[in-house]
Design an enzyme around this catalytic site. Sequence first.
Site, PDB file in Angstrom:
ATOM      1  CD  GLU A 164      -0.450   0.147   0.476  1.00 39.81           C
ATOM      2  OE1 GLU A 164      -0.163  -1.111   0.164  1.00 39.81           O
ATOM      3  OE2 GLU A 164      -0.668   0.974  -0.583  1.00 39.81           O
ATOM      4  CG  ASN A 205       0.747   6.988   2.636  1.00 36.36           C
ATOM      5  OD1 ASN A 205      -0.629   7.675   2.828  1.00 36.36           O
ATOM      6  ND2 ASN A 205       0.395   6.089   1.093  1.00 36.36           N
ATOM      7  CG  HIS A 241      -6.068   4.072  -4.079  1.00 36.78           C
ATOM      8  ND1 HIS A 241      -4.948   5.061  -5.743  1.00 36.78           N
ATOM      9  CD2 HIS A 241      -4.227   4.128  -3.512  1.00 36.78           C
ATOM     10  CE1 HIS A 241      -3.431   5.587  -5.251  1.00 36.78           C
ATOM     11  NE2 HIS A 241      -3.640   4.898  -4.262  1.00 36.78           N
ATOM     12  CD  GLU A 270      -0.812   6.165  -2.109  1.00 39.55           C
ATOM     13  OE1 GLU A 270      -1.105   5.418  -2.952  1.00 39.55           O
ATOM     14  OE2 GLU A 270       0.603   6.530  -1.410  1.00 39.55           O
ATOM     15  CG  ASP A 272      -6.960   6.548  -8.070  1.00 40.50           C
ATOM     16  OD1 ASP A 272      -7.338   6.120  -7.347  1.00 40.50           O
ATOM     17  OD2 ASP A 272      -5.424   6.208  -8.738  1.00 40.50           O
TER      18      ASP A 272
HETATM   19  O1  9MR Z   1       1.855   4.245  -8.662  1.00 38.20           O
HETATM   20  C1  9MR Z   1       2.461   3.457  -8.886  1.00 38.20           C
HETATM   21  C2  9MR Z   1       3.095   1.911 -10.031  1.00 38.20           C
HETATM   22  O2  9MR Z   1       3.826   3.134 -10.496  1.00 38.20           O
HETATM   23  C3  9MR Z   1       3.350   0.991  -9.501  1.00 38.20           C
HETATM   24  O3  9MR Z   1       3.456   0.064 -10.141  1.00 38.20           O
HETATM   25  C4  9MR Z   1       3.019   0.938  -8.144  1.00 38.20           C
HETATM   26  C5  9MR Z   1       3.060  -1.121  -7.282  1.00 38.20           C
HETATM   27  O4  9MR Z   1       2.618  -1.196  -6.476  1.00 38.20           O
HETATM   28  O5  9MR Z   1       2.636   1.335  -6.753  1.00 38.20           O
HETATM   29  C6  9MR Z   1       1.909   2.278  -7.527  1.00 38.20           C
HETATM   30  O6  9MR Z   1       1.691   3.402  -6.082  1.00 38.20           O
HETATM   31  C7  9MR Z   1       1.173   2.586  -5.119  1.00 38.20           C
HETATM   32  C8  9MR Z   1       1.752   3.354  -3.641  1.00 38.20           C
HETATM   33  O7  9MR Z   1       3.077   3.728  -3.655  1.00 38.20           O
HETATM   34  C9  9MR Z   1       1.417   2.492  -2.669  1.00 38.20           C
HETATM   35  N1  9MR Z   1      -0.531   3.054  -2.104  1.00 38.20           N
HETATM   36  C10 9MR Z   1      -0.806   1.949  -3.594  1.00 38.20           C
HETATM   37  C11 9MR Z   1       0.011   2.841  -5.164  1.00 38.20           C
HETATM   38  C12 9MR Z   1      -0.712   2.038  -6.181  1.00 38.20           C
HETATM   39  O8  9MR Z   1      -0.591   1.127  -6.514  1.00 38.20           O
END
Ligand code: 9MR
Length: 352
Positions: A164, A205, A241, A270, A272
Amino acid sequence: SRTMPRNRLRLVGALAAILVAAGLTAGTPAQAHDRPATLADLAQRHGRYFGSATDNPELTDTAYTSLLGGEFDMITPGNGMKWYATEPQQGVFDWTNGDQIVNLARKNHQRVRAHTLVWHSQLPDWLTGREWTADELRAVLKNHILTEVRHYRGKVYSWDVVNEAFNEDGTYRDTIWYKTLGPGYIADALRWAHQADPHAKLYLNDYNIEAVGPKSDAYYQLAQDLKARHVPLDGIGLQAHLALQYGYPTTLEDNLRRFSKLGLDTALTEVDVRMILPVTDEKLAQQADWYRDLTSACLAVRRCVGITVWDYTDKYSWIPAFFPGEGAALPWDEQLQPKPAYFAIREALGGK
Ligand code: 9MR
């Protein structure tokens, strides 16, 4: 005598060999064992993987882990390899959560997409709670990357090295890394990761880069630049996402293709597809269409190597906590029952 004559034995052996060969060519091992093909089996027929993220607290749920271990061939730790988890005190490393997931994946003959080394979020307080000079922070970053990547060397398929890094308009995100080190932190991070594990595939990513647009253009330009400078970059991860209310990224396939043409792998990392609740049959059908389309888009582009859903069941999705009033984003529901999206993915993968 009760033993078979030698020529008969030879005949039996030859027949067995033919049967084995026929079994291997006419059907997959899955069919030979009378088990329905999993998403992983189906993806493998296209030379792709089908993965899921998972997280440590869920691993006590045996119904959950049984599907996780059976249906997928790639695993991503949702949190266990992030900085706050792996280096909670400066120079003190904790591999407990990451190792638990790597060991589970190994037991289930699954590979691991490791996630993530350099991000602005989920950093420990010791790192964010003070000022650093560029030299200090560069040393902190280098030590973190070298130590973590060495620890998992040979055990993971790939690393999301930088996560990011860009804003929506394609400018660099103003993170602690960018502010202190400038844009060069990305090439540095890739080089250090490569040094620590020369065989791991190294990715950048991000989210909202599924469609062609300012943010994915920024990655395209950066990737081109890094390639030209021989910086070790293997792939671009498109998080995907998605949300029904924002529309499907119709340029996804073109976008994947332009990165392929740069000589890079791509992956949907990732996935969804969330919706505004309540769930309706219509929304589930539209969601299924989107899962089908994104799967087909990946299959249509040679270097799109695989798809990972950001966990596989609504029971453990991150969405409801982050987007109140939204959810139902994954191919299995909260009772671990497959939704229309699951069957749509199978269809796109050529399964029944
Ligand atoms: O799935 C992850 C969640 O459990 C955490 O609370 C969150 C914190 O920001 O991060 C989520 O995973 C993220 C990933 O590491 C990067 N892209 C976005 C994902 C969803 O927030």
